[in-house]
Structures are given as C-alpha cells and as structure tokens.
Enzyme design. Structure first.
Site, mmCIF file in Angstrom:
data_model
loop_
_atom_site.group_PDB
_atom_site.id
_atom_site.type_symbol
_atom_site.label_atom_id
_atom_site.label_comp_id
_atom_site.label_asym_id
_atom_site.label_seq_id
_atom_site.Cartn_x
_atom_site.Cartn_y
_atom_site.Cartn_z
ATOM 1 C CG ASP A 168 -6.183 1.594 -0.295
ATOM 2 O OD1 ASP A 168 -5.705 2.740 -0.461
ATOM 3 O OD2 ASP A 168 -5.532 0.672 0.231
ATOM 4 C CG HIS A 177 -2.330 2.094 1.353
ATOM 5 N ND1 HIS A 177 -3.030 1.090 0.728
ATOM 6 C CD2 HIS A 177 -1.051 1.663 1.391
ATOM 7 C CE1 HIS A 177 -2.219 0.106 0.409
ATOM 8 N NE2 HIS A 177 -0.996 0.425 0.797
ATOM 9 C CB SER A 207 0.377 -1.290 -1.743
ATOM 10 O OG SER A 207 0.236 -2.102 -0.612
#
Length: 448
Positions: free
Chosen positions: A216, A178, A294
């Site tokens: 992801d 993402h 992330s």
C-alpha cells in the site's frame, strides 16, 4: 524581624538536631521571608523528608543565610516550588543564595527539559517542552494534501482524500497506494493524475509514478520551478514500544493537522490483523488518525519520518498502523531499479521458533531435532519452488544462502530480489538429520 534572625542564628549555632529541627529552621526562614518581603507561606517540610508541602518565597538580594547548607534547603526526595518571577528577574530569588547558584543543578533546565540554548531537548531522546512542536515544524512544510477524483464509466463518484510527504526537493511524494489508485481497477496500477496541495496553499497536478498494492505504498511526482521542502527519512528499526511519535496529515481534508502518541508495538504482523496475502509488519501507535491521514508521515522527536500512516481500527480508539520507513525505503529502491516491487516466492508456510515452541514440539515428538533457533516449515505448497527443491513439512531451516537463520525476516532479507537465482538451504529433520537443498525462487504473482 531582628528578633527572628537572632533566633534563627541561635538555632543553627546550637546544632539543633531534634527530629523536627530542620522543620523548625524552615518555618523560621519562611516567617522571616514573609516578614521581609511579603512572600506567601504555602507549607513546610512535613518532617519525613518527602517535602510534599511547599514553600514559595521571594527574597531580596541582600538577604542570605550563609550558615545553611544546600542540603538543609533541599531535603532528599524533596523539591521547592519556585516563584515564576525568579526566572525572569535578577532582583528576586527563592531561598537560594546567589553564592550557591553555580553549585546547584539548573532547576529551570530540569523542569522544562530545555538545554538553555535553543529551547529544544536537553539530550537525545528527552521529551522537552518544545520537542513535539519542533518535530512537527521540521516536517510540516513537506506534508501535502492529495485528492483524486473517482469515477466509474464516466460518472463522478466523489474524491479520494489522503496525505503525502515530499521526500525529495524535486517533487517526489510518498503516499499510500489506496489513496491514488482507482479502486475500481486495483489489479492494474494507473499512471493517473492527482491534485496536490502544499501547506503554503500552492496546488500542483501530480502523476502517480509507482504504486505497490501489497504494501500500500505509492510515489507521486509533481513539478515545481523552485526546490520544494523535503522531509528527512529516519530509521524505524530503532523504534521501541513507548517511544513518542507524531502523526501528521490532512484528516477529513483539514490541512496541517498534528497529533501525538507513543509506539504501541514495533512489529505488528499482518496476520495479527486478519490480513491475508504476503506477510507484512507495521508500527502500531495510539496517535489519533482519521480518513485523510492515509499516506501522511509518522515522525519521531528528531523530526525524522519513521513510518507512513496507512490505516486505523474503526471499532477501537488508539489503534493505528504505519508502514515502517525501513520497509518503505526498500520499496522505493525496487521502484527505481525495476519499476515495481520484485518479491521472490518459495511456496513455504513458515513459523519462527522459540524456546517455548521447541519444548512443546519435543513433548509431542521425541524425534524432533535438537535446535535452539530456526524457522519451522509446517506446510509446503504443491508444485512450488520449495516443493521442487525437496522441502518437506516439519523441516527446520537453520541456514539460508550461507547465513544462519533464526527468523522469517532473515530469510526474506536474504532472498532480497533474487528471482531465478539458486540459493543454498540447510534444514534439520527428525532425529537431527541434516539435509542440504537448493531452491530457485520465482517472482510472486503481482496480481495475487
């Protein structure tokens, strides 16, 4: 001073053993030490052996008390507050005669958690003074900042900010999908360009090589004329709730940020978090992570990457999640072998059985088969490979591809990437009926 020493010697020779005898001896030692050296008297043994009050003294080398045993100075359950100068100077020490130094535990090592040689942990798994700092230092140079310009029909809409970890000196970087995939076109992974900044300040243009939206996880590649620092991948299967971990990355675009915490859960399921689609499991930690973390690494105290930080719960503190590195390693293998992650699909809803669930099901239905382990099939998707193979709701899978089964994870591992290959399955039904089935998995729709 001579009078005090004489009195101390008389007490020791007379076998002074009243309930407070040891207390009296320690008082005299403290007074003598204070008279001789000016040491501070903080307290003394309270007579119960717990030694909650402390004595801190510094005595010159020529001063010793050979008639006292180690047990007299260190009561069971007690400790001694040692003056800091005791560690630095060979000319002062606290209540411990040099003659005893070889026979006593190394208190310095026990207090600091060091092994006395390299300043790190005294043993595997121990948390020493430098454990977290050493783990962060070993992985830190391989942590990068990733930024991707986002736009829609030619309009700039800002940047996506995240982190990554160099896992190969050739410039292979592990990060989150993402972070690098255009959120306006999530059904098609674009081999786009990203900006990568190393911790030493160097910047590179990177290319998105592979990305898997379900897990992801993505891989980015940069080219450097010199070998790049790479982090070592560990194993997440060894992690236990309570293990210390370190989260690294660039939250809010702040380079070189390190936070620490513990593993809260080692197998947090995606369904527990309300996430649909393909079944996934996460490492749950209480490390502080924010936007920009992330894709950054989750590191154990051995300086090994054990997960990829992926998300947090915004409504709660201390709830963050990482993809276990064992699952990431399998995804990377799929990338290398197939250019994508190949996921076999059966069309089964499954549930792990345990003693409590089996007991409840037996209470409801006396024909429920006698099993102690296995995987229950509560629903079969119409028209799916499992439906065509003859699976029925209520079946209990006890063997899959000639492997005894006790969990869904074992079925997933047994399937691997065996799309289109017949697999033998043994199920149990009501009244202990055993049925042999053959199922041919299909590849899951990558856009589903």
């Amino acid at each position: 001073m001579k009078h005090l020493l004489k009195r101390l010697f008389q007490v020791s020779q007379s076998g002074f053993r009243r309930p407070n005898g040891r207390n009296s001896v320690l008082r005299i030692i403290a007074l003598a030490a204070g008279t001789a050296t000016g040491a501070s008297l903080i307290g003394f043994d309270n007579g119960r052996g717990d030694f909650k009050t402390r004595i801190s003294a510094s005595i010159s080398p020529q001063f010793s008390f050979p008639w006292l045993t180690k047990e007299e100075l260190l009561p069971l359950g007690g400790d001694v507050a040692l003056d800091k100068t005791w560690w630095k100077s060979g000319n002062s020490f606290s209540l411990l005669s040099p003659a005893w130094s070889n026979g006593l535990p190394d208190i310095k090592k026990e207090m600091s958690g060091e092994d006395g040689k390299d300043g790190r942990k005294c043993c595997h798994g121990c948390l020493g003074r430098d454990s977290i700092a050493s783990a962060a230092a070993s992985v830190g140079p391989a942590v990068v900042n990733i930024s991707v310009s986002q736009g829609y029909r030619g309009m700039a809409l800002g940047k996506s900010i995240g982190s990554g970890t160099i896992i190969d000196s050739d410039g292979t970087i592990l990060t989150c999908a993402h972070v690098v995939v255009d959120f306006q076109s999530t059904k098609k992974v674009s081999k786009g360009k990203v900006d990568v900044t190393l911790q030493d300040g160097r910047t590179f243009e990177g290319t998105v090589v592979n990305a898997d939206l379900h897990s992801d996880i993505a891989v980015v590649k940069i080219n450097s004329k010199t070998p790049l620092p790479a982090a070592k991948l560990g194993s997440s299967i060894k992690m236990r709730p309570g293990d210390w971990v370190v989260a690294m990355g660039c939250p809010l675009s702040l380079q070189n940020t390190v936070t620490a915490g513990i593993v809260s859960c080692v197998d947090r399921k995606s369904s527990d978090l309300g996430l649909g689609g393909i079944r996934r499991e996460y490492l749950q930690t209480d490390c502080a992570i924010n936007q920009g973390n992330s894709g950054g690494p989750l590191v154990n105290l051995d300086g090994e990457v054990v997960g990829v930080n992926i998300m947090k719960v915004f409504a709660a503190d201390g709830l963050s999640f990482a993809v276990p590195i064992d699952a990431v390693s399998k995804i990377i293998e799929h990338f290398k072998k197939n250019g994508r992650v190949v996921r076999p699909w059966l069309g089964l809803k499954m549930l792990d059985l345990n003693d409590m669930i089996v007991a409840q099901l037996k209470e409801r239905d006396i024909s429920f088969p006698n099993v102690s382990k296995g995987v229950l099939v509560p629903m079969v998707t119409p028209g799916s490979p499992a439906d065509r193979a003859g699976f029925c709701p209520g079946d209990i899978v006890v063997e899959f591809d000639n492997i005894p089964i006790s969990s869904i994870t074992e079925i997933i591992e047994a399937m691997g990437d065996k799309v289109g290959k017949p697999l033998k399955v043994v199920v149990k039904r009501g009244n202990n009926k055993v049925v042999n089935l053959t199922v041919v998995p299909e590849e899951a729709n990558p856009d589903s």
